[in-house]
Design an enzyme around this catalytic site. Structure first.
Site, PDB file in Angstrom:
ATOM      1  N   GLU A  10      16.224  24.502  18.152  1.00  0.00           N
ATOM      2  CA  GLU A  10      15.806  23.850  19.382  1.00  0.00           C
ATOM      3  C   GLU A  10      15.326  22.473  18.951  1.00  0.00           C
ATOM      4  O   GLU A  10      14.327  22.346  18.237  1.00  0.00           O
ATOM      5  CB  GLU A  10      14.699  24.661  20.061  1.00  0.00           C
ATOM      6  CG  GLU A  10      14.264  24.103  21.404  1.00  0.00           C
ATOM      7  CD  GLU A  10      13.008  23.283  21.288  1.00  0.00           C
ATOM      8  OE1 GLU A  10      13.102  22.039  21.404  1.00  0.00           O
ATOM      9  OE2 GLU A  10      11.936  23.870  21.081  1.00  0.00           O
TER      10      GLU A  10
ATOM     11  N   CYS B 229       9.223  18.647  23.632  1.00  0.00           N
ATOM     12  CA  CYS B 229      10.679  18.624  23.562  1.00  0.00           C
ATOM     13  C   CYS B 229      11.304  18.693  24.938  1.00  0.00           C
ATOM     14  O   CYS B 229      12.479  18.343  25.119  1.00  0.00           O
ATOM     15  CB  CYS B 229      11.182  19.770  22.687  1.00  0.00           C
ATOM     16  SG  CYS B 229      10.573  21.388  23.197  1.00  0.00           S
TER      17      CYS B 229
END
Length: 685
Positions: free
Chosen positions: A259, A298
């Site tokens: 990720e 993120c």
């Protein structure tokens, strides 16, 4: 705290004896040294082997439900000492709200997976996937898919921005699957990860070898990985690319999921003009994503994509909201709503990326790149001395096609505003990000929402549709949830985390199994038609969970269905559908020979045929599943039912469990009339 931050490996705390070099970790607001980090002399190979042996053995002795109960106990242990974690979190630059997202969010993941494990997984060690696949005409040869846990270690490499949540959202599904974990937190905030691991160790709840912590660098870690191990990585795309290229991943069979950084977008619909609830929700969300965790998320919004006609209004609204709501400073100071970045190195990197965006045509329209005045811990305000502070910055790009705005990420309180004129243009701008974790769409126009969502879904791991109906209840653009997938295609890493039980199965191997009903019953703990059944002795409803066995069965007597029965049921229930009441119309139907009995009449009668009415171990019938009607029943036909104990699931924390029964209704020709599962709650004793 300035001693070397310890690691927890092979069941004990470890620090290097005389390291030649250490890394200093500083308070994000003041620059004071918090701790030093070194893994010099740490035997990573031994730590991994400890997990594969001791950890695998201790977790392998537990069922899914037993592991799920432990996850809840872990969550309670952390909750009891949450104030300690909040105090430490402030040193990372996190405000109380930021700490809530990280600490309470991580604890919430433990609670969530504890509940999901007990509701959605069997109290067993094998998970059965999908229906039975018949492989022979006589039913003697069947196929199934099963999941069993991987035999190695779940290595979890985390980013600096969420030292608690980032670790626990990986740890919870791995633990539930039965895989031991080795956590490697990012150095700038690793001392907070060490604190929560210490709490879990001191609780005495951790099975031996189930959790290890490496505080510092792991230069040769991948050299020790092998088939059966799995790596979950969160960080930069460039680091993920280099790790993915390691031979352990390329040819060694090590699973790798990533990720990574993501140029996420938020699209304002053309209908969401200034003054609409959608416009207001869009601006609130944009400012929240710019300032929560100082934009170090993120999932933060990096591209605000708005209609050309609304651009100036959005800029003014963002400027006003930041001026009204955002107080920059030390998180320990009263009233501060946005803290510093995690380190001065991170601050300098963010400002470098902002300069790249400016060089590519971005104009700063909100905020400044100059060193800001901040509120200090003592309540005074002034220049930041030693802190990693950056003001919220919004840039505007007149040329929305500029390459940098779709490829350069300033991982801080920074977003760029782009404009569009058509829905197709907006969708194309979203796609230019090369794959994102999340995109949100603010509109109250279902047609525009569908057009945008359909076009951008292939480029996103998650989408949020924001409008006046869900603006208050929405968890927000930047909030991954345990029950929804977190991850995204392309630049976002191509991996998936969370997503409920999906994340658990990611730590397991799916295997196709072929065999006889008897063998598949033994392997899965689920009775398969054709396996041994036992209908002698006491009625199975007279047996507690301690006495009941898979395959215990009752074969009922028969009961004839008459036309009077059908009409009585029709008038009593109000279900006078023509197939039950009109002979000519029913005969014209391609599925029926004439008037037929109601399916629910047959299911009701079946219960009367198999039930034992006296009080006893069976406490309640709480549902039917997988009901299918296969053969119509005409007046004059007879039915009987075979009821077999299919699956027995004791509940770890209750005095009862669930029994799933295989029910088959047959007619006088032994044809299958209906099949379904009956669910009952049964006392353990």
């Amino acid at each position: 705290m300035s001693d070397i931050l310890p690691s927890y490996v092979e069941g004990s705390w470890w620090t290097p004896t005389s390291p030649q070099k250490t890394t200093e970790v500083r308070d994000a607001s003041t620059g004071e040294i918090v701790t030093r980090v070194s893994t010099e002399g740490l035997d990573l190979g031994a730590a991994l082997e400890h997990a594969r042996t001791v950890g695998q053995a201790s977790l392998g002795a537990l069922t899914f439900h037993q592991r799920a109960v432990l996850l809840k106990q872990f969550a309670l242990a952390l909750t009891e000492r949450k104030s300690e974690l909040y105090a430490i979190s402030a040193r990372t630059g996190a405000t109380k709200t930021d700490s809530w997202v990280d600490i309470d969010g991580g604890i919430g993941v433990l609670f969530s997976y504890s509940g999901k494990g007990r509701r959605e997984l069997p109290n067993a060690q094998v998970y059965v996937d999908g229906p039975v696949e018949p492989l022979s005409k006589d039913g003697s040869f069947l196929g199934r898919h099963i999941y069993t846990r991987l035999t190695g270690t779940a290595v979890q490499i985390n980013a600096f921005n969420f030292p608690v949540w980032g670790s626990l959202e990986k740890f919870a599904p791995a633990f539930l699957a039965g895989m031991p974990t080795l956590v490697k937190p990012a150095t700038p905030t690793g001392y907070l990860a060490e604190a929560f691991v210490r709490i879990l160790v001191e609780s005495g709840l951790l099975p031996d070898g189930s959790l290890q912590l490496v505080s510092g660098s792991v230069p040769d870690l991948f050299d020790h990985l092998r088939l059966g191990d799995i790596v979950g990585f969160t960080g930069s795309a460039s680091t993920a690319e280099s790790l993915r290229a390691h031979r352990a991943v390329q040819t060694g069979g090590v699973r790798f999921t990533a990720e990574t950084d993501s140029i996420n977008a938020s699209v304002l619909g053309t209908d969401a003009v200034d003054g609409t609830p959608e416009f207001d929700a869009y601006v609130r969300q944009l400012v929240t994503e710019m300032t929560t965790k100082a934009g170090q998320k993120c999932t933060a919004i990096r591209r605000a994509i708005v209609p050309t006609a609304s651009a100036d209004a959005v800029i003014e609204a963002v400027r006003a909201r930041i001026a009204e709501k955002v107080v920059l400073g030390d998180p320990r100071a009263e009233g501060v709503t946005m803290g510093p970045l995690a380190s001065t190195a991170q601050r300098d990197e963010v400002l470098r990326q902002v300069r790249k965006l400016a060089d590519a045509g971005g104009r700063v329209v909100v905020g400044t790149t100059e060193a800001p005045d901040v509120r200090r811990e003592d309540g005074t305000s002034g220049p930041a001395a030693g802190g990693a502070f950056v003001s919220p910055v919004l840039l505007r790009f007149d040329d929305a096609s500029a390459e940098a705005v779709h490829t350069v990420e300033a991982f801080g309180p920074v977003s760029s505003l782009l404009t569009y004129d058509t829905t197709a243009e907006a969708a194309a701008l979203v796609a230019r990000g090369g794959g994102s974790l999340v995109t949100s769409i603010a509109t109250h126009d279902p047609l525009q929402a569908v057009q945008l969502a359909s076009a951008i879904a292939p480029f996103n791991g998650r989408m949020l549709l924001l409008d006046r109906d869900d603006a208050r209840s929405s968890t927000g653009h930047g909030s991954p949830l345990p029950n929804l997938v977190h991850g995204g295609p392309g630049r976002a890493g191509g991996g998936e985390e969370l997503g409920g039980i999906r994340a658990v199965l990611h730590h397991m191997q799916r295997t196709a199994v072929q065999g006889s009903p008897e063998m598949l019953t033994a392997l899965t703990g689920v009775w398969h038609a054709g396996a041994a059944a036992h209908s002698e002795g006491r009625h199975p409803f007279r047996k507690s969970l301690a006495e009941l066995r898979i395959g215990d069965q009752i074969v009922s007597a028969s009961r004839e269905v008459t036309l009077d029965d059908i009409e009585t049921f029709a008038h009593f229930t109000g279900d006078t559908f023509y197939a039950h009441m009109d002979e000519e119309a029913a005969a014209a139907n391609p599925f029926f020979p004439g008037r037929v009995a109601h399916g629910y009449l047959l299911v009701s009668w079946a219960a009367g045929l198999f039930v034992d009415p006296e009080p006893g171990p069976v406490l309640a019938n709480y549902g039917l599943e997988n009901l299918r009607f296969l053969t119509p029943v005409s007046p004059g036909d007879s039915i009987r039912v075979d009821l077999t104990a299919k699956q027995i699931t004791p509940r770890e924390t209750d005095e009862y469990g669930e029994v799933r029964w295989d029910a088959v209704i047959r007619n006088q020709e032994d044809e299958t009339v209906a099949t379904y599962d009956v669910l009952t709650l049964v006392s353990k004793e």
